[in-house]
Motif scaffolding. Sequence first.
Motif, PDB file in Angstrom:
ATOM      1  N   PHE A 138     -40.172   3.986  -9.703  1.00 39.53           N
ATOM      2  CA  PHE A 138     -39.791   4.851  -8.427  1.00 39.53           C
ATOM      3  C   PHE A 138     -38.417   4.981  -8.813  1.00 39.53           C
ATOM      4  N   SER A 139     -38.219   6.444  -7.922  1.00 42.18           N
ATOM      5  CA  SER A 139     -36.721   7.040  -7.870  1.00 42.18           C
ATOM      6  C   SER A 139     -36.467   6.880  -6.442  1.00 42.18           C
ATOM      7  N   TRP A 140     -35.036   7.005  -6.329  1.00 37.02           N
ATOM      8  CA  TRP A 140     -34.206   6.672  -5.323  1.00 37.02           C
ATOM      9  C   TRP A 140     -32.943   7.262  -5.352  1.00 37.02           C
ATOM     10  N   PHE A 141     -32.555   7.503  -3.896  1.00 33.94           N
ATOM     11  CA  PHE A 141     -31.066   7.993  -3.784  1.00 33.94           C
ATOM     12  C   PHE A 141     -30.398   7.459  -2.307  1.00 33.94           C
ATOM     13  N   HIS A 142     -29.362   7.125  -2.359  1.00 27.44           N
ATOM     14  CA  HIS A 142     -28.723   6.551  -1.223  1.00 27.44           C
ATOM     15  C   HIS A 142     -28.179   8.078  -0.510  1.00 27.44           C
ATOM     16  N   PHE A 143     -28.101   8.356   0.792  1.00 28.84           N
ATOM     17  CA  PHE A 143     -27.344   9.325   1.103  1.00 28.84           C
ATOM     18  C   PHE A 143     -26.696   8.982   2.523  1.00 28.84           C
ATOM     19  N   GLN A 144     -25.988  10.119   3.147  1.00 28.95           N
ATOM     20  CA  GLN A 144     -25.370   9.706   4.543  1.00 28.95           C
ATOM     21  C   GLN A 144     -25.480  11.136   5.289  1.00 28.95           C
ATOM     22  N   GLY A 145     -25.145  11.132   6.466  1.00 28.67           N
ATOM     23  CA  GLY A 145     -25.068  12.327   7.418  1.00 28.67           C
ATOM     24  C   GLY A 145     -25.632  11.929   8.737  1.00 28.67           C
ATOM     25  N   GLU A 146     -25.027  12.283   9.640  1.00 30.09           N
ATOM     26  CA  GLU A 146     -25.619  11.879  11.158  1.00 30.09           C
ATOM     27  C   GLU A 146     -27.278  12.498  11.428  1.00 30.09           C
ATOM     28  N   LEU A 147     -27.652  13.455  10.914  1.00 31.17           N
ATOM     29  CA  LEU A 147     -28.901  13.831  11.345  1.00 31.17           C
ATOM     30  C   LEU A 147     -29.781  12.703  10.545  1.00 31.17           C
ATOM     31  N   GLY A 148     -29.615  12.247   9.341  1.00 39.62           N
ATOM     32  CA  GLY A 148     -30.553  11.245   8.765  1.00 39.62           C
ATOM     33  C   GLY A 148     -30.622  10.096   9.498  1.00 39.62           C
ATOM     34  N   TYR A 149     -29.315   9.673  10.149  1.00 43.01           N
ATOM     35  CA  TYR A 149     -29.507   8.247  11.202  1.00 43.01           C
ATOM     36  C   TYR A 149     -30.281   8.536  12.174  1.00 43.01           C
ATOM     37  N   ALA A 150     -30.273  10.062  12.736  1.00 41.81           N
ATOM     38  CA  ALA A 150     -31.269  10.342  13.960  1.00 41.81           C
ATOM     39  C   ALA A 150     -32.806  10.199  13.526  1.00 41.81           C
ATOM     40  N   TYR A 151     -32.883  10.798  12.368  1.00 45.37           N
ATOM     41  CA  TYR A 151     -34.460  10.566  11.950  1.00 45.37           C
ATOM     42  C   TYR A 151     -34.676   9.233  11.993  1.00 45.37           C
ATOM     43  N   THR A 152     -34.012   8.470  11.130  1.00 42.15           N
ATOM     44  CA  THR A 152     -34.475   6.999  10.802  1.00 42.15           C
ATOM     45  C   THR A 152     -34.628   6.392  12.099  1.00 42.15           C
ATOM     46  N   ASP A 153     -33.557   6.452  13.182  1.00 39.25           N
ATOM     47  CA  ASP A 153     -33.984   5.934  14.342  1.00 39.25           C
ATOM     48  C   ASP A 153     -35.394   6.183  15.090  1.00 39.25           C
ATOM     49  N   ARG A 154     -35.312   7.746  14.645  1.00 42.31           N
ATOM     50  CA  ARG A 154     -36.852   8.324  15.620  1.00 42.31           C
ATOM     51  C   ARG A 154     -37.952   7.678  14.657  1.00 42.31           C
ATOM     52  N   PHE A 155     -37.893   7.531  13.564  1.00 42.90           N
ATOM     53  CA  PHE A 155     -39.288   6.840  12.767  1.00 42.90           C
ATOM     54  C   PHE A 155     -39.264   5.451  13.130  1.00 42.90           C
TER      55      PHE A 155
END
Length: 286
Positions: A105-122
């Motif tokens: 598997f491949s992976w990466f950690h990232f940040q950014g407010e838009l990412g949190y908004a997507y994650t909460d939505r999902f």
Amino acid sequence: MDMHRIGLLTKERGINKKEGIFFYTPSDFTQHNLLYILWGARYACEPPYSVVRAQGFSALLIFYIETGCMTFTYDGEQFTANAGDSVLIDCRKPHSYRADSPVTFSWFHFQGELGYAYTDRFWSHRRIIFKIYAKQPMAEILHLLSSGNASGDELAFRIQELLSRMAQSLTPPLSPTIQDAKNFIEQNLGQPVSIEAIAAYAGLSRYHFSRLFHQEMGVSPYRYLLNMRLEHAKKLLSESSLSIEVIAEMYAFYSASNFIRLFHKYTGMTPLQFRHFFRNGTNASS
């Protein structure tokens, strides 16, 4: 930051091969305005590889499972990801993952407010696993990270592409009931049709219809009806010389004043300002 706890200094059993970890340092502009990657890698593992994080840290994490399968426990719920699946988790929530078989598997950690908004939505849909085409995008992201020449704009674009594909996979086709109601609305934009009438056409109570419509369309029936009327009004304002009064009557706004009020509320301009903007490229007072 405890590097052992977040898994950077990995000494976990079961890791057979690593490509990375590749780090990225964002510019000030990227860090304050864009999605940005912290670090990423590609692993080949086998049982008993596992990571447990009872206390998370402020970052998001995307996996792409190339071969094999992994079990994820996230915020108290368990999921199985197979080859071809992508996984998105908010590392602030308690989580763990393990290899159930030999896995790459491949992976990466990232940040950014838009990412949190997507994650909460999902997560509102209880989704962390997505069947999207991610093999090439993930490989390209890791290549950019490993090259040391990645730009913040390019990485942000590629992260956004993955998140957008995840979001699109969330949206199922409309049910026949809501598709029929949607068509009915669009065919009656010029009529003073009520939500009760639309619900009756769909054969449902107003409450049940409104709830189902919002669930599938993402907006209430009233807002969808209003949006469609405003879209058609915009087209006439930009392409015709019809008066405000005539357009208001054509799309059942009841009066010119009501049309002007609603148009300004949802566009930030009066109908005349909108018309002048398209014709002259300038704002004009109404």
